[in-house]
Enzyme design. Structure first.
Site, PDB file in Angstrom:
ATOM      1  N   GLY A 233     -11.986   9.616 -25.130  1.00 30.89           N
ATOM      2  CA  GLY A 233     -12.434  10.985 -25.348  1.00 30.89           C
ATOM      3  C   GLY A 233     -11.401  12.009 -24.947  1.00 30.89           C
ATOM      4  O   GLY A 233     -11.378  13.124 -25.485  1.00 30.89           O
TER       5      GLY A 233
ATOM      6  N   ALA B 156     -14.287   8.939 -21.728  1.00 29.73           N
ATOM      7  CA  ALA B 156     -15.703   9.132 -21.422  1.00 29.73           C
ATOM      8  C   ALA B 156     -16.010   8.531 -20.051  1.00 29.73           C
ATOM      9  O   ALA B 156     -15.287   7.673 -19.550  1.00 29.73           O
ATOM     10  CB  ALA B 156     -16.568   8.484 -22.492  1.00 29.73           C
TER      11      ALA B 156
ATOM     12  N   GLU C 296     -11.315   2.224 -26.446  1.00 29.70           N
ATOM     13  CA  GLU C 296     -12.750   1.926 -26.453  1.00 29.70           C
ATOM     14  C   GLU C 296     -13.055   0.475 -26.802  1.00 29.70           C
ATOM     15  O   GLU C 296     -14.013  -0.110 -26.275  1.00 29.70           O
ATOM     16  CB  GLU C 296     -13.480   2.853 -27.438  1.00 29.70           C
ATOM     17  CG  GLU C 296     -13.528   4.305 -27.047  1.00 29.70           C
ATOM     18  CD  GLU C 296     -12.349   5.114 -27.572  1.00 29.70           C
ATOM     19  OE1 GLU C 296     -12.419   6.343 -27.532  1.00 29.70           O
ATOM     20  OE2 GLU C 296     -11.343   4.498 -28.015  1.00 29.70           O
TER      21      GLU C 296
ATOM     22  N   GLU D  82      -9.191  12.290 -27.907  1.00 30.51           N
ATOM     23  CA  GLU D  82      -9.957  13.001 -28.938  1.00 30.51           C
ATOM     24  C   GLU D  82     -10.071  14.480 -28.608  1.00 30.51           C
ATOM     25  O   GLU D  82     -10.005  15.333 -29.499  1.00 30.51           O
ATOM     26  CB  GLU D  82     -11.337  12.360 -29.082  1.00 30.51           C
ATOM     27  CG  GLU D  82     -11.267  10.972 -29.717  1.00 30.51           C
ATOM     28  CD  GLU D  82     -12.553  10.183 -29.596  1.00 30.51           C
ATOM     29  OE1 GLU D  82     -12.892   9.469 -30.556  1.00 30.51           O
ATOM     30  OE2 GLU D  82     -13.220  10.268 -28.536  1.00 30.51           O
TER      31      GLU D  82
END
Length: 255
Positions: free
Chosen positions: A106, A63, A129, A109
């Site tokens: 992310g 992210a 994270e 993911e």
């Protein structure tokens, strides 16, 4: 353009993340554009298989921390990030992730939203994270556990440390590891092979596998049997079996 698309072969769409200055970090612009692309291709009969990739150096570094560092909880809720992941999660077409370099947070993911992951030998996968005071928010607490098991997933998420491509392969996180300079070629080769298969059968395989994952064995087997039987109503089934008997290559039309 933060996401580029290109038809690279009959039925094969290449989707490329394109934020090189930010290591393909997933900001809201990129997430929104990616969702738009997947919404459009889901209903496009010309697309039979999708390859998602980044650059030869990085798939996606996670992210965009700069975009969210000073955000509050209500603002984060208002972004409705799950809404932007949904078109990828619900995509009825087979998706292959071609991963070079890092796929972190992310980015990891995003790769796990694919059905097949082809990784370069130098690729790294991780959920870091926790190192910046948060936790995975794009599905890792569920998808990673289902892919590699609770103990390996917890190690990755609680330490924030990445795993190598070889480790990812051994734990079942990736499908195949190839030389770094052949990742995209291998993914596209696989995509072309899938695109040449009967689209209805491919769709039913994907739908049945994921629909049965969280149910009972008996329920999953029932779904499989019904999907198997339904495919006998397709022209592609007749074409495929006749071609096999006649010792020729079939031509599948998705009918």
């Amino acid at each position: 353009m933060v996401v580029q698309t290109e038809t690279v072969a009959d039925g094969v769409l290449l989707v490329r993340l394109n934020r090189p200055d930010a290591r393909n970090a997933l900001n809201m612009e990129l997430r929104t554009r990616l969702a738009e692309v997947f919404l459009a291709l889901a209903d496009d009969p010309a697309v039979r298989c999708v390859v998602v990739t980044g650059s030869p150096k990085v798939f996606a570094a996670g992210a965009d921390i700069k975009e969210m560092a000073e955000s509050g909880a209500i603002e984060m809720m208002g972004r409705r990030i799950l809404r932007l992941w949904k078109p990828l999660a619900d995509c009825p077409k087979p998706v292959i992730a071609a991963v070079n370099g890092v796929a972190l947070g992310g980015g990891c993911e995003l790769a796990m939203h694919a059905d097949i992951i082809v990784a370069g030998e130098g690729a790294r996968f991780g959920q870091p994270e926790v190192k910046v005071g948060i936790m995975p928010g794009g599905g890792a607490t569920q998808r990673l556990v289902r892919a590699v098991g609770v103990y390996r997933a917890m190690r990755m998420m609680l330490t924030g440390e990445p795993v190598t491509a070889a480790e990812a392969l051994s734990m079942g996180l990736v499908s195949e590891v190839v030389a770094d300079d052949t990742v995209l070629d291998r993914a596209l080769e696989m995509a072309r092979a899938i695109a040449a298969m009967p689209p209805l059968a491919v769709q039913q395989i994907k739908e049945t596998v994921y629909a049965g994952l969280d149910g009972s064995l008996a329920g999953g087997l029932l779904l499989e049997r019904k999907a198997f039987e339904i495919l006998f109503a397709s022209a592609d089934q007749k074409e495929g079996m006749r071609a096999f008997i006649e010792k020729r290559s079939p031509t599948f039309e998705g009918k």
